[in-house]
Design an enzyme around this catalytic site. Structure first.
Site, short mmCIF file in Angstrom:
data_model
loop_
_atom_site.label_atom_id
_atom_site.label_comp_id
_atom_site.label_asym_id
_atom_site.label_seq_id
_atom_site.Cartn_x
_atom_site.Cartn_y
_atom_site.Cartn_z
N LEU A 32 0.87 -1.17 0.00
CA LEU A 32 0.00 0.00 0.00
C LEU A 32 0.91 1.22 0.00
O LEU A 32 1.90 1.26 0.74
CB LEU A 32 -0.91 0.01 1.24
N ASP A 33 0.57 2.23 -0.82
CA ASP A 33 1.40 3.43 -0.88
C ASP A 33 1.52 4.07 0.50
O ASP A 33 0.68 3.84 1.39
CB ASP A 33 0.79 4.44 -1.85
N ILE A 34 2.52 4.92 0.67
CA ILE A 34 2.79 5.53 1.97
C ILE A 34 1.59 6.34 2.46
O ILE A 34 1.36 6.45 3.67
CB ILE A 34 4.07 6.39 1.92
N THR A 75 -1.58 5.61 1.71
CA THR A 75 -2.78 4.77 1.70
C THR A 75 -2.94 4.04 3.02
O THR A 75 -1.97 3.58 3.62
CB THR A 75 -2.70 3.73 0.56
N HIS A 121 0.75 1.69 -8.28
CA HIS A 121 -0.17 2.84 -8.14
C HIS A 121 -1.43 2.64 -8.96
O HIS A 121 -2.00 3.60 -9.51
CB HIS A 121 0.51 4.14 -8.58
#
Length: 248
Positions: free
Chosen positions: A105-107, A109, A191
């Site tokens: 998961l993105d930073i 998210t 992404h």
């Protein structure tokens, strides 16, 4: 009787310290095996049959562990990083030291992240061929096209011409400048969720993963909190992926 391993490996894998720290603990009489003080950490033990205690507490050997984490913003999906706090840093206490996040998961998210050391299950959960749904709640800026759900259901081509598999879009609230949606995808390209909305000329301003297959984020977990999976949840993931039950 199971396969024997060294006592220091047993304790290190279960998060009781480095091997050097465990040797020092043994010299001080802090470790017991089957009721007797054990000062040699190279002693071979049966993880399933022998009873090991350290500092007056029993140490249970778990070959595989599974944790549900509600990932907060500002933390990266990795086990080590020189600059940022990682999801592995959030899971403290008595646990295996070889846990890793299943997917990224993105930073910025939030939401559901499975932490385990079960490589087979992780591979199957992430494989597009297994068709394991991942559902996200997203808040996006910009006006969604009227055919947004149809375009995603048909399988979109992103702005860089990357083709993605069909996805399910449910619009919870739509306005002129912002929308709230549920998006379900079956793959996890870099992404991907953000790029899918960019292809619709919208921008994701908040993103939270709610579920992966049959595993849904426990609403009682605050960002940064975690718990072990229940037997029912683990059985559900194995059914989702067609992986057999394992020991541990």
């Amino acid at each position: 009787m199971g396969k024997k391993i060294r006592l220091d490996r047993f304790l290190a894998e279960m998060g009781r310290g480095s091997r050097a720290e465990i040797r020092q603990a043994a010299k001080k009489g802090r470790i017991q095996v089957n009721g007797r003080v054990e000062i040699r950490t190279d002693t071979k033990i049966d993880p399933d049959g022998d009873r090991v205690w350290m500092d007056g507490k029993p140490v249970q050997y778990l070959a595989l562990e599974y944790f549900m984490l509600n990932k907060p913003q500002g933390v990266i999906s990795a086990t080590k990083d020189p600059r940022h706090r990682t999801v592995a840093d959030l899971i403290d206490g008595e646990r295996r030291r070889d846990l890793f996040p299943v997917g990224r998961l993105d930073i910025d998210t939030e939401g559901l992240l499975l932490m385990t050391n079960d490589g087979e299950l992780a591979h199957c959960l992430l494989s597009p061929n297994k068709h394991v749904d991942k559902t996200y709640f997203a808040r996006v800026s910009g006006r969604l096209p009227e055919d947004a759900a149809d375009r995603m259901a048909a399988g979109m081509r992103l702005k860089d011409q990357t083709q993605v598999q069909p996805a399910g879009l449910e619009i919870l609230k739509a306005g002129e400048e912002e929308a709230e949606v549920l998006l379900t995808i079956r793959e996890g390209k870099f992404h991907q969720v953000k790029r899918m909305f960019e292809a619709l000329d919208c921008r994701v301003v908040y993103l939270k993963r709610l579920s992966m297959g049959s595993l849904a984020l426990d609403g009682r977990l605050q960002p940064g909190e975690y718990r072990r999976l229940t037997e029912e949840e683990l059985a559900g993931l194995r059914a989702d992926t067609g992986t057999g039950e394992k020991e541990g």
